[in-house]
Structures are given as structure tokens and as C-alpha cells.
Design an enzyme around this catalytic site. Sequence first.
Site, mmCIF file in Angstrom:
data_model
loop_
_atom_site.group_PDB
_atom_site.id
_atom_site.type_symbol
_atom_site.label_atom_id
_atom_site.label_comp_id
_atom_site.label_asym_id
_atom_site.label_seq_id
_atom_site.Cartn_x
_atom_site.Cartn_y
_atom_site.Cartn_z
ATOM 1 N N ASP A 114 -6.229 -60.906 -29.973
ATOM 2 C CA ASP A 114 -5.933 -59.840 -29.019
ATOM 3 C C ASP A 114 -4.424 -59.788 -28.831
ATOM 4 O O ASP A 114 -3.709 -60.735 -29.183
ATOM 5 C CB ASP A 114 -6.640 -60.148 -27.689
ATOM 6 C CG ASP A 114 -6.326 -59.127 -26.610
ATOM 7 O OD1 ASP A 114 -6.285 -57.926 -26.926
ATOM 8 O OD2 ASP A 114 -6.100 -59.531 -25.462
ATOM 9 N N ASP A 136 -12.607 -59.411 -24.893
ATOM 10 C CA ASP A 136 -12.508 -60.229 -26.102
ATOM 11 C C ASP A 136 -13.726 -61.135 -26.287
ATOM 12 O O ASP A 136 -13.812 -61.845 -27.292
ATOM 13 C CB ASP A 136 -11.244 -61.102 -26.056
ATOM 14 C CG ASP A 136 -9.978 -60.275 -25.919
ATOM 15 O OD1 ASP A 136 -9.868 -59.268 -26.633
ATOM 16 O OD2 ASP A 136 -9.114 -60.628 -25.097
ATOM 17 N N ASP A 176 -7.947 -63.329 -24.283
ATOM 18 C CA ASP A 176 -7.866 -63.800 -22.899
ATOM 19 C C ASP A 176 -8.703 -62.998 -21.925
ATOM 20 O O ASP A 176 -8.827 -63.389 -20.760
ATOM 21 C CB ASP A 176 -6.405 -63.769 -22.429
ATOM 22 C CG ASP A 176 -5.928 -62.344 -22.175
ATOM 23 O OD1 ASP A 176 -5.248 -62.112 -21.151
ATOM 24 O OD2 ASP A 176 -6.212 -61.462 -22.999
#
Length: 1168
Positions: free
Chosen positions: A463, A877, A873
Site C-alpha cells: 500500500d 489492505d 496499514d
Amino acid sequence: MNLDETKSVDLQEDELPGLHNSSSHRSISSNSLRANSIKEVGFVDLRSKEVRYGSRGGSNSMSMSRREISDEDSRLVYINDPLKTNEKFEFSGNSVRTSKYSVLTFLPRNLFEQFHRVAYVYFLVIAILNQLPQLAVFGRFVSILPLTMVLLVTAIKDAYEDWRRHRSDWIENNRLSSVLVNDSYEQKKSKDIQVGEIIKFSANETIPCDIVLLSTSDPTGVAYIQTINLDGESNLKTRYAKQETVSRIHNNEKINGVIKCEKPNRNIYGFLAYMEIDQKRVSLGPSNIVLRGCVLKNTSWAVGVVVYTGMETKVMLNNSGAQSKRSHLEARMNREIIFLSFFLVGLCTVVSICAGVWLRRHRDELDIMQFYRRKDYSGEDVDNFKYYGWGLEIFFTFLMSVIVFQIMIPIALYISMELVRVGQAYFMIRDDNMYDETTDSRFQCRALNMNEDLGQIKYVFSDKTGTLTENKMEFQYASISGVDYGGEKTDFYEEQGGYFAQVDGLVLRPMMKVRVDQELVRLSRSGNDTKTGKQIYDFFLALAACNTIVPIVVDTSDPVEKLIDYQGESPDEQALVYAAAAYGFMLIERTSGHIIIDIHGDRQRFNVLGMHEFDSERKRMSVILGCPDNTVKVFVKGADTTMFNVIDKSLNLDVVRATESHLHSYSSIGLRTLVMGMRELSSHEFEQWRSSYEAATSALMGRAGLLRKVAINLEKNLSVLGASGIEDKLQQGVPEAIESLRTAGIKVWVLTGDKQETAISIGYSSKLLTSKMTQIVINNNSKESCRKSLEDALITSNAPRTSTSGDDGSLIALIIDGTSLVYILDSELEEQLFELASKCAVVLCCRVAPLQKAGIVMLIKKRTDDLTLAIGDGANDVSMIQKADVGIGISGQEGRQAVMASDFAMAQFRFLVPLLLVHGHWNYQRMGYMILYNFYRNAVFVLVLFWYALFTAFTLSTAINEWSSVLYSVIYTSVPTIVVGILDKDLGRTSLLQYPQLYGAGQRQESYNSKLFWLTIADTLWQSIVAFFVPLLAYWKSDIDGPSIGDLWTLAVVFLVNLHLAMDVTTWNWIIHASIWGSIVATIICVIIIDCIVILPGYWAIFHLAGDGMFWICLIGIVVASLIPRFVVKLLVQHYRPSDVQIAGEAEKFGAIIESRSAEIEMNQHHT
């Protein structure tokens, strides 16, 4: 400051004037502000019919609100009448149980779970067979000892873990809560709370069950909660009580009514119900329910009615943890175990067939052979003694062979692997190079069965926001009415430490300072009398008002000075509100009905007449404000892609085009962008919106869709106010980390929801992209255009490219957006995308949804055996982290949902380098070697028994004591392999970080592959031949007895396998020394003790044997002859065909020698 460490009070209209010194963390009361001159809203006819906050629940309730509540799918909750509610005893109590076992179920259930391992079933069958008289090779107790020990160790571990769960459950179930009983609140244990009861909880208390809010200390019924125990997010969220019940609680009136709600389900973001009170039906949604585990914040008290309890609460229904994953090395190991099983069957078949041939050949001699003696003369009738005929004898011989050779399948290997993984996890957790001082967080190992996979990763899916970047937003640029304000930045009011507001003699400052543009500061202070001033006023008013931020006052060391901490669900919103405060528009109070903003010392009150919060479909939010000039305005902010669709470009086309140009320039330098718009509502438009909104909120079917339609009808024909550019800085060490990973042969893909320009900019700054790379961009809106782009891209990727050494000119970077992926994923175009992506060094996916992230991971997993790692995080995700072979959560600003779903967790992206390149390499090398060594260690012992069977008429009698056979895998040889698997290091940390290419050894499976397995089997075969035949030939035609030569074979094999292990150790320390040499000593002691037991065969054998010089010659000769071929082969390979790891190891060794000699020379020169 941590919210949990501070006190808070509520936002109340009727609080006494002044700020209470006893509160170190609170919001400002409205009366303390009203004591000063505040410009009140003059739109009286609207205030008389105040409208609640808008469609928070609508966007999140998903499909839950699209259907009617049927009687079959609902429950009735009678408020304050638990007996009537649960008269059929169909609802569970509030007692929770996270433990797996009880005293009665522990043994059967734990054994059932352990026997899911096929190897355990195999050893159980072996133990059962040995209990049969016809097959009893070992003593009945001895045969079950290995399996018993393995089961016992695992059971103790499981029992300890479950005891901790029981203790946690006891604490949770006995927590006290205030429950309404006979019109007064009484303390009651959590486990005794029932559905339908009314409970009251205070600030900082944890809610014990799922409740529908009835009232709060705020007269408007708003409550602020923290959901960190539910979804890991520490920011505050708002929940609301219905006005029909708020006033009754405040007036101490009795509440009677019924709630019809859906049956318990796992959807924590959805709730569908309605409440009938005073013959009026009131709809309820996700914004009216507070779930178990939430903590009340910034609200003095709240009252609610219990709707779900115990195991039926949403948090307990979701208490399933991250999905289970399996180590790829262990999966490959199973193939070798299957081969060993066939090898074992082959050995047993050879022995049984040979036994049959021998029986046929000697069938006339069986009655007179002393060691066989088929006839039994002990009774009156002569009968065959333990003889069942030729066919059954072969069958029994086969089964007895399986029992004797059982350790060919290494049962101790499973326990050894678990212990090694625990040891490896300990050193990963304690590694200071993966410790983050800022957050005081260490590396977390949440899945113990994945350690070795860290050394074989080929793809990293990352990410961007909060993973590569800090997710700490800082306002940088503003485009207001087509003018770009991005000049030289200085601190606002630098000599006074930034902008501040004064309330009752107290100084209020924003907790976070923002660097500001000097020209924009001057213009913002000039007022809103001019056209430019009015535009700037509206822009910053939108920043300060169009959000869900809650201002919290925090004490400082100076009693006169206070800090305002803006708490919210989005870091972007926090950055915008801090920016508005820095330019003189300071939000200082929020209730559900109004906000107060200090505008350059002039405190103004705005009635919040309605709000539609952000949702993923609209990608914008809006707020309706009653302003001090008697106007009603709607302010909207959102992503540029959706905002320009609702902006009336005919009003000022030049401003729109200028704003679009500024947005492009902001994105190009990696800034996150938002667009603000506004329009004024007439009285008729507002009344029309209000009636539509009330109809939507009271709808029992399709509520989410109706609320979304209301928001869309409101958010149209806007005039553009401007745009913002917010910087999300890269985390420390990210460019260096990505460069190291790429050098290690790991492909790094970035999957982000940001704009393409922003993602590309971050790609350059993080060194993911370079200017010399060939970039392929796929950004299409149809399947055919995607097909054409992929075909063109494949042609480009196959075209020859020239580049100098160390240049990136030959590398390809693929940049693709989420819209294109909609048409590519799960279609025939997937194969083309995979072919293209596999040729690219970098893949950058922008504007992707969470499920698309998971789809990209599966694109690789389905078509290659390469291992994948996903790191992120946020909650978006989670699907990607769970789909990847290894999932890593970053404990950042977006809560802990990613951490809770991950296999490993850490605080910074840069820690990925020591995790993979150092610990991953070590873990893979150690585990690969340990598996092969366990195969070798057990096979060499089994083959010695096999050779002996061939020389003893295939009777499967064994010279090696049965206790030594059992202790061989448990005591004699088990400890050294575990210690070496935890502590040995083939290379030092410095070399592994200095030369990332060394990581390729794991990707190429150099430590565990089929070639190494077969070489190990060949070496095992040679060593077993030497270990058996040297004593056999040395003592041929001697009078040595079986137990004596059995002791020699036992000691020879134990010496051999431990010295074999010592030859392969790279990094010696006292623990490894103690384990290897200690195991040899322990074996000698055990053999002596066994031979001192009178009732066992071989009494005193070792003492007679050790007095003979031939014993020592054989022992030394076996070790030397067995290990010489291995030593020679290793020497030749390292000299003529060394691996990268071996070359680096030699460089380390000789580098240390050179450095020590240089230091010695320097010291000598210093002394002279």
C-alpha cells in the site's frame, strides 16, 4: 497524548461557564463561549425544526438496509422488560467464552485436533500394532512413548494458552455495570446482563454488550466512542440517540417500548431496526447502536437498551482471527515425507519377501533350529509355536518391519520445527533494528508457522498511504478561486508560536503547527468585504466546518494556555482543520446541533442543520450550515473525480480550469488533493431536502440508497471554492529499502487508491521509478481499449532495449488504474496482464479498490509458485494481506485492522529489509537444513536396523536396545538440531545487508530442493553401510553378543550424526558447543544406565565392550570413514563451484582476519 490516559467531559449546552481545571482533556462548553459576544444564527424558522446529522448510517449499512425485517429474521426487544423479551429463553446470556476447552472436553478435543496431522495417526497405528502379541517387537510401553511425549508437549502448550483465555474470560464476565432495576441503577456482573435491560455507562468505560442508545449527557443525544477494541482504530466516532428517548431520560421519565431488530450477524457496519414508542415508529441504523468493546469518550454518560449479548454480539461473532496459512517449505517437505513413506514400504517389502523365501528354503529345518523352533512341546499336545503359516508369516513380518523402521518418518521433526520457530520469533521480536522508538513498538510475530517463507519472497505488494508514507498529513498548498497560494512558508505569528484564540482569559492554540503562506495570511485577515476576501472566507470556512472533527482541549504546563487536539476519523480532515486554524479559522466547539469557529478573534456560531458523511460511492461529504448572516449554505468537499461532476462549470469556467491545472501540478509532486464547493440554499430548497431526508431516515427498506439519493440531489450545481494539496511524507528509509529489495531480486508492486499523478510522483521519490525506465501506462474505460493497450504493451515489452551496466534503461514499469482492472481481472485479459506484469520490474496500480488489491495478488499466486508478501496499514489492505502468502501489517495512523489480520506486524516499511534480507535468509537456511538433517538422522539409524535384519534370518530381532531406539530421536540427537536451527548463522547481518543479492539463495531454493534431498539420501546410505559393516567385519566369528555390538552401533550412529552436524555449523557459540557435545555425553550416560539395569538384556555389556581396544578402533573408524566423502565433496564444491553465500562467508572470514591484523599493526605502531 493518549486518549486513554486523560480525563474527558462531555459537550453540554447546560454546563456551567468556565473551564474546569480538574479536566485535563475536554471540549469547550458552549455557555463559556456564549458568555462572550457570539454572532448567533438568525434563521429562526429553521432552528425551530432542527435536523439531525445526516447519512452516516446510510453509506455503511450496505445490503442490510435494502430489505424489510421479516419476522423470521428478527427479534423483539421490550425496553426495560428482560423477562418478557426472553420469555422463550431463546437469547443467550452476556457471558462470553473465548476458550476452546473445558475440563471435560480438553482431552478428547485436544487429541482430536492433534491427530489432524497424518504423521501422528501413522505413529498411533504403529503403537497399536505393537500391542498385538504376534507383532510385539518392542515393549508395549516403549512403543507408545515417542507419540505420548509429542502429544504431551503439545497438550501442555495448548492447556497453558487456554488457561490464559479462561482467565481473560473470567475477568471480562465479572466486570461490573450499572443496570436499571426497579427505577434505580444497581451494580451487576457483566455475565448477568440480559437482553432488554437498560444500562448506564460513564466516560472511559467499556460497553459490555451491543446496545441501542437511548440518551446521553449531551442534550442533543450525541456520544463519542472509540472502537479500538473492535476494529483497532483509535480515533473518535459519533453515535446518536433518538430525540424521542433523549428527553425522557433527562426528565427521569419511564421508557416503555419495543425494538424490532435483525437477528445477530457479523456485519459491524450495519444495523437494521425500528423502535415503537408512544405509538410512533422510529427507524434505527448503524449510527444508533454502540457495540460491545467500544469505549465512551468525551461524553459524561450514556444510557442504552441491550439488544445483543454475549456470544451473539457482533464483536464475538467476528472473533475468528486471521485466516490460517501454511508454510511453503513445510508443504514441499511433505513430498519428501511421502517418498520416505514409499521407501519405508520398500524396505519392509524386501524384508518380508526375503523372510518368505528363507522360510520356504528352510521349511524342513524349522522344527529343529534352536533360534526359531517352530514346535511347542510345553503342553501335552505338540503344536506350532507362534507360527501361522507361510503367507501370514510374510504379512506379519511386513507389519513388524513397519514397527521396527517406524522412525523413518520423523515424528520429532514437527516438534523440532515448532520449537525452532518459537526461538526464531524471539530473536526477531528482540531485534533492535526493527524497533521503532517513536511509537515504542517492536516487531510482532503473529503466525509462528511462516518464518521460513520470509526468506523466499519474490513479490512485495505494498500500500502507499501509511505504508510507504507516514500518513501524517500536512497542508501545503491551496488553490482558491483559481489562484494558487503556494509561496514561501513561515510560521504564522512566529514570535507567539502560531495563531491562538482567547476564551475567558485562556489562550487556546492548535496542538499541531502548520506552515502558512504569508500572502494568504494577509488576505485572510482582511475580512470578507472584498470579493477575494469573501472567497478566502468561504474556502477556510469549508475547511473548518465540513468535517466530523471533534475539538478536544488538552492542559499544558502553563495553566493559562491550553491546546486544542482535533480528533477525527481521517488524517486528511485533521490536516485541513489544523490548516484552517493556522489561517485564523479555529474550530473550538462541536455539538450535534452547532459548531463554533473563532474567525480572527470573532467567535461565530453555525447551526449544523444536516450532514451527509463521506461514502465510497459518492466520494464526498457535505454539511448544511445556518450562518450568522441568516443564510443557509451547503459546503461540499471530495475527490476531484466526483466533485467536478457536481460543480456548475458555467458559473466560472476560468476558475474551474485553473483549479484543474493546480490539481494536476499538486498531484505531480505527490500531494493528496481535495476539492471544495458550495452553494446557497433557499428556504424552499432546504425544506425540500429536509422532508426528503426525514423520509429516507424513517424508511425500513432501501434506507442506504434513499439517503444516498438525498445527498446526490443536494450536492449539485455547486460553485467551486478551491482545492487543497496535502503532503503525506515518505517514511524514513523508504527509498533505500525499496532499492535494497529490488537489488535482492524482489519485485515491488505498489497498490494505492490515490490518483495516477500522485502515485507516480511517490514512485519517483521512493526510487521505485526512475527516469530511465520504460513506462507503460494503461488507463482505459472499456474492455476493448484495455485489450488493445495490453497488446501494444506486450509488443513494447518484447522489443529489444539496450542499456549500460547498472542502468535502468532496460527495465519496464507498468502503471495501471483501477478502472482498467475492472475490465481485466476475472476475464480472459488476465493472462495478458500477467504476461506483461511478469516482464516488468515495477508495477504501480492506482485508484484500486480493496478487492482489486486482493485480485492483483491472486493474479500472481494462481500462475506462479513464487512467494508473495503484502504489506499495508489500513482496513482496505486486509483482503490483500490475507490473500498473500505472507501478510504484514503496519501499526500506523489508520488503526490496527491490518495488524490484526496479518502474520507479522511492524511499525515502519524500512524494517522489511532486515526482516527479509537478514531474518528471512537465516530462517529459511536454518529450517531447510534442519529438515534435511532430520531425514538423514532418522534414515541412517533405520538403515542400520535394516542391514541387521538381512543378517539375522529376517526375524526383525534387533541388537539395539529398545530404549535406545526410543531415546535416539528424543534425547540422543534432538537438542543439537533445535539449537543450531535457532542460533546458527551462515552469514553475518552486515554481509546480508551489504549484498542484498545474497537473498536470491532463498528464491532459488538453494537450502532445500530435490537435488539436496537425493544427495542426502545417498550420503545416508553410505554412512549406514559404514556404520553397520565396520563392526560386523571387525567382530566377525567372535563371541560378542547382540547387546554389546548393539551398544557399539548406537554410540557410533550418535557420534556420527552429531559430528556430521558439527561439520556444517558456521557460527559457533557456547550454547551450540554444549548442545552437540552434551548430547554425546548424554548418550553415553544413558547407555551406561540402561546396561546397569538387571532386568534388561545386555546387563553390563558396555563395560565389557569399552575394555576392548577394537571397540575404540571401530568407533573412530566409523566416524572417519563415514564423513570423509562428505568432507571431500564439500571441499571440492566450495573450491570449484562455490555459491554466493559461500563466497560471502569466505569474504567475511578473511575480512575479519585482515581487519584484526590491521588493528594489530596499528597497535604495534602506536606502541612503538
